[in-house]
Write an enzyme that holds these catalytic residues in place. Structure first.
Site, PDB file in Angstrom:
ATOM      1  CG  ASP A  54      -1.766   1.168   1.409  1.00  0.00           C
ATOM      2  OD1 ASP A  54      -2.418   1.555   0.432  1.00  0.00           O
ATOM      3  OD2 ASP A  54      -1.793   1.729   2.517  1.00  0.00           O
ATOM      4  CB  ALA A  72      -1.290   6.973   2.649  1.00  0.00           C
ATOM      5  CB  ALA A 125     -11.628  11.147   8.394  1.00  0.00           C
ATOM      6  CG  MET A 150      -7.267   4.857   5.635  1.00  0.00           C
ATOM      7  SD  MET A 150      -7.633   6.293   4.596  1.00  0.00           S
ATOM      8  CE  MET A 150      -8.006   7.517   5.831  1.00  0.00           C
ATOM      9  CE  LYS A 175      -7.903   7.737  -0.352  1.00  0.00           C
ATOM     10  NZ  LYS A 175      -7.688   6.866   0.814  1.00  0.00           N
ATOM     11  CG  HIS A 200     -12.900   6.868   2.915  1.00  0.00           C
ATOM     12  ND1 HIS A 200     -11.710   6.367   3.398  1.00  0.00           N
ATOM     13  CD2 HIS A 200     -13.409   7.631   3.922  1.00  0.00           C
ATOM     14  CE1 HIS A 200     -11.519   6.813   4.633  1.00  0.00           C
ATOM     15  NE2 HIS A 200     -12.535   7.587   4.969  1.00  0.00           N
ATOM     16  NE  ARG A 259      -6.081  -1.255  -1.114  1.00  0.00           N
ATOM     17  CZ  ARG A 259      -5.245  -0.298  -0.734  1.00  0.00           C
ATOM     18  NH1 ARG A 259      -5.668   0.701   0.015  1.00  0.00           N
ATOM     19  NH2 ARG A 259      -3.983  -0.336  -1.087  1.00  0.00           N
ATOM     20  CG  ASP A 299      -2.072   1.723   6.542  1.00  0.00           C
ATOM     21  OD1 ASP A 299      -2.688   2.665   7.093  1.00  0.00           O
ATOM     22  OD2 ASP A 299      -1.951   1.641   5.316  1.00  0.00           O
TER      23      ASP A 299
END
Length: 270
Positions: free
Chosen positions: A11, A13, A45, A49, A53, A56, A161, A187
């Site tokens: 990944d 970030a 937020a 994750m 986006k 999200h 994802r 992460d």
């Protein structure tokens, strides 16, 4: 020794760059405020994750607590047009600021260099859209990180994802012979699900990314007891998502890969 592993797919970030994954989380907060004067916390937020986006933002609207606050403020649930508007607000903010969060996570460069020395290929997937990654990849390359391929959340018609498609696109682009010879490092829980669904070994990162939510300075200042408490809080969720291993950060990856090689040699598959 001949290595059975062929590739590691990282990944971005919270995994390789942007310790704590603050670029996307802060900008979700800012985008909700700018688009609709709606208050979102950093913890809010962080919830979904790892998703693309747009998805999200949709997941935030579907969250029972956040959704109830949205309903109370606007008198209706968050709709498709609302999500589009927040996303359009989010994108330029993210592009403008992602470079400020492009520092490599400590140990990332050494880890990737060691993998390349062993002949492993380096893939990457991300919840960022291509427009954001075009900026981030330039910044990361200037700091020494250039994966062999990068698949973005809006690249594939199948989606992003938690499905397997971005990871499998890396398999195609890297010409990997067996998905069981790949390791997905992430992460986020959707990122772990991505790797599991793709038939790969998966490694969750407990302290460098979004679930821990620590800045690098906070991580470096934390006591062993504080870090242990965070590990114990976030590790069960990674285990439940199917992670084969959970480590603190990419700096700790080498022993895991050695163990995966041992398991592959013994005939195990993910």
């Amino acid at each position: 020794m001949k290595h059975m592993l062929e590739a590691v797919i990282f990944d971005w970030a919270g995994t390789i760059v942007d310790f704590g994954s603050f670029a996307p989380t802060q900008i979700f907060v800012d985008a909700f405020a700018a688009a609709f004067d709606f208050t979102l916390t950093l913890d809010d937020a962080r919830g979904p994750m790892g998703l693309g986006k747009w998805q999200h933002i949709e997941a935030l609207g579907n969250d029972p607590v956040i959704g109830a606050r949205w309903q109370a403020q606007f008198g209706k649930p968050m709709g498709h047009d609302d999500i589009d508007h927040i996303y359009r607000t989010f994108l330029p903010l993210q592009v403008a600021r992602v470079g400020a969060h492009s520092d490599l996570i400590p140990g990332a460069q050494d880890t990737v260099a060691a993998l390349r020395q062993q002949g492993l290929k380096i893939g990457s997937t991300t919840g960022y859209p291509r427009q954001v990654m075009d900026r981030l990849m330039v910044e990361a390359a200037a700091k020494g990180y250039r994966p062999d391929c990068t698949v973005c959340a809006d690249d594939l018609a199948a989606g992003a994802r938690p499905g397997p498609w971005m990871a499998l696109q890396c398999v195609l682009e890297l010409k990997v012979g067996d998905v069981a010879h790949c390791v997905k490092v992430d992460d986020t829980l959707p990122g772990i699900s991505e790797g599991v669904s793709a038939g790969m070994w998966t490694v969750g990162l407990a302290l460098s990314g979004s679930p821990a939510g620590l800045t690098l300075a906070q991580y470096q200042a934390a006591t062993p007891a504080q870090l242990a408490a965070i590990r114990s809080k976030v590790t069960p969720a990674f285990d439940a998502a199917g992670a084969h291993y959970v480590i603190d950060s990419v700096a700790d990856l080498a022993p895991v890969l050695t163990d995966i090689e041992r398991r592959l040699a013994a005939g195990e598959r993910p």
